[in-house]
Scaffold this motif. Structure first.
Motif, PDB file in Angstrom:
ATOM      1  N   SER A 153      30.501   4.203  -4.065  1.00  0.00           N
ATOM      2  CA  SER A 153      29.925   4.279  -4.969  1.00  0.00           C
ATOM      3  C   SER A 153      28.709   5.970  -4.332  1.00  0.00           C
ATOM      4  N   GLU A 203      29.818   8.821  -3.255  1.00  0.00           N
ATOM      5  CA  GLU A 203      30.528   9.576  -3.369  1.00  0.00           C
ATOM      6  C   GLU A 203      30.396   9.914  -4.898  1.00  0.00           C
ATOM      7  N   MET A 204      31.121   9.118  -5.394  1.00  0.00           N
ATOM      8  CA  MET A 204      31.058   9.180  -7.228  1.00  0.00           C
ATOM      9  C   MET A 204      29.948   9.368  -7.870  1.00  0.00           C
ATOM     10  N   MET A 252      37.608  13.734  -6.802  1.00  0.00           N
ATOM     11  CA  MET A 252      37.495  12.380  -7.731  1.00  0.00           C
ATOM     12  C   MET A 252      38.500  12.115  -6.520  1.00  0.00           C
ATOM     13  N   VAL A 266      38.254   9.834  -3.708  1.00  0.00           N
ATOM     14  CA  VAL A 266      37.734   8.583  -3.687  1.00  0.00           C
ATOM     15  C   VAL A 266      38.419   7.346  -3.896  1.00  0.00           C
ATOM     16  N   LEU A 267      38.766   7.781  -4.985  1.00  0.00           N
ATOM     17  CA  LEU A 267      39.886   6.793  -5.846  1.00  0.00           C
ATOM     18  C   LEU A 267      41.309   6.200  -5.061  1.00  0.00           C
TER      19      LEU A 267
END
Length: 480
Positions: free
Chosen positions: A241, A243-244, A291, A294-295
């Motif tokens: 979270s 990181e996002m 992104m 991370v995802l």
């Protein structure tokens, strides 16, 4: 029971199964997991009612057979008492004390009616066994004493069976309370069966308590393991979270500023507008790459949360400062002293803290005439000990967050695309910075200063597991 009649004491062992989970908990292990049982014993543990019928039949069938033997005195009364005793033994698990009391009464009635125990010694043993497996030893021995004294007293008063010289079983003419060999033998058999019942029952109770303790510890360890896994997953989700938040807050803020700046400069200076669009494209690509990273680690193929490992391709502080300069923020990077070469995790934490600080300046204080990013190192000789990395981000006097330009400040025009009435944030960015610093034993403070706003982050370098020597003697080979 007549002396010499067949019977096996203590065999009413019907261990209480602990195959069900405790209320309000998840039982990973049960008693069947802790005990190595054969197929027959495992079947009886899983089906305790079958064991109850087996025990009742063990007493009832031989007792009914004794009524077929001579003499025939009170045959039907003994049969009725035997059937009643078998029915009572079916309830020995539910109420052991009541079972023992009823068995004692039926034994006394049988002896008084027929002059023979008719196998009730075995029923007494089964009843005492049930009490011993359920209650503490003091209760079990009290029940044994009361039951044995009652039955043995009845045998000494009314027991009148004897074996003749020809081997036949006959009723002897003896007085009440007269001591005979047959009565002594009957009392000895009753006492022996009762002692075997309490000995086996106490042993089973101790074993069950030991197994229950082992099962409880195993389940506690399993629950603790699951809780630790859940806590680790929650911590990892918090990292993802953060990181996002950093990717979205930083990249989108810069991209909006660059896009509006390119739009404003499109007619006046096409060349600068093109440079802004190029920088916008590069920022967007970097944000997409972050992104995807991370995802991509949110879930493993087996559905568990995957760890988010720091990457080695973190942009340098110069790259970060240059990107914000393109967005219209005057950033000055200052390095003080010998610079450390930390591991990728600490380097990424430091860069995210700087990105978050500069993003907040760009959003909430765009009129600042200067933002100074100072990176310093405190060696092990510092008064508080340890080896520290200190990052200070200071924006000089400009527009106060949520307000207008400060009086007397070197005001400059707002960067293109940045409105002068940006609302105050939720504070999650500062919370995220503090969480990142706490991983490395550090702290983050943020607040107003005499000349603007200042963020100070301190990260401990000697707790990262890497050689924190200055370049070029050691380190990872990647500059901070």
């Amino acid at each position: 029971m007549r002396p010499g009649a067949p019977g096996v004491p203590g065999a009413g062992k019907a261990p209480k199964p602990s195959t069900r989970p405790r209320s309000g908990s998840i039982a990973v292990f049960t008693e069947l997991d802790a005990r190595k049982l054969g197929p027959v014993r495992r079947y009886f543990v899983r089906h305790p009612v079958v064991m109850d019928w087996f025990v009742a039949a063990w007493f009832t069938v031989p007792g009914l057979l004794t009524t077929l033997l001579p003499p025939e005195h009170a045959r039907y009364g003994v049969a009725a008492a035997t059937l009643a005793g078998g029915a009572v033994l079916l309830w020995r698990r539910r109420n052991p004390l009541l079972t023992a009391a009823v068995i004692g009464v039926l034994a006394v009635l049988t002896i008084a009616l027929s002059g023979d125990s008719a196998g009730f010694e075995l029923a007494v043993a089964f009843a005492i066994y049930a009490v011993a497996t359920t209650y503490r030893p003091a209760v079990a021995w009290s029940v044994l004493g009361a039951l044995v004294l009652t039955v043995c007293a009845a045998e000494m008063i009314w027991y009148d069976f004897a074996v003749s010289e020809s081997g036949a079983i006959v009723r002897a003419e003896v007085g009440s309370g007269e001591v005979t060999g047959a009565r002594v033998a009957a009392v000895a058999i009753t006492l022996t069966f009762a002692l075997l019942g309490i000995a086996i029952g106490s042993s089973v109770r101790g074993r069950r308590q030991h197994v229950a303790d082992l099962v409880g510890r195993a389940n506690a360890i399993a629950r603790d393991r699951d809780q630790q896994a859940q806590l680790a997953a929650a911590a990892e989700r918090a990292r993802i979270s953060r990181e996002m938040h950093d990717v979205v807050a930083h990249s989108l803020t810069v991209m909006v500023a660059l896009a509006d700046g390119a739009k404003a400069l499109g007619a006046k200076d096409p060349e600068l507008a093109g440079q802004a669009l190029d920088e916008l494209t590069e920022t967007g690509r970097a944000a997409l790459a972050d992104m995807r990273r991370v995802l991509g680690v949110l879930r493993d193929p087996d559905g568990s949360v995957a760890p988010l490992s720091p990457t080695a391709d973190v942009p340098t502080m110069e790259d970060i400062a240059e990107r914000f300069r393109h967005a219209g923020l005057p950033v000055r990077l200052v390095r003080v002293g010998v610079q450390p070469d930390p591991d990728p995790g600490l380097r990424q934490a430091a860069h995210r803290i700087v990105q978050e600080s500069l993003t907040n300046v760009l959003r909430y204080a765009p009129l600042t005439p200067m933002v100074v990013v100072e990176i310093a190192r405190r060696d092990a000789g510092a008064p508080d000990g340890g080896d520290w990395l200190e990052i200070t981000v200071t924006n000089k006097a400009g527009r106060a967050p949520g307000g207008t330009a400060r009086d007397g400040a070197d005001a400059r025009p707002l960067p293109a695309g940045i409105a002068g009435d940006q609302p105050i944030g939720t504070g999650r960015g500062i919370i995220g910075m503090r969480e990142r610093a706490a991983v490395y034993g550090g702290t983050v403070t943020a607040g107003p200063t005499g000349s603007g706003w200042e963020v100070v982050a301190r990260l401990r370098l000697d707790r990262t597991g890497s050689d924190q020597a200055s370049r070029p003697d050691g380190g990872t080979g990647v500059a901070l």
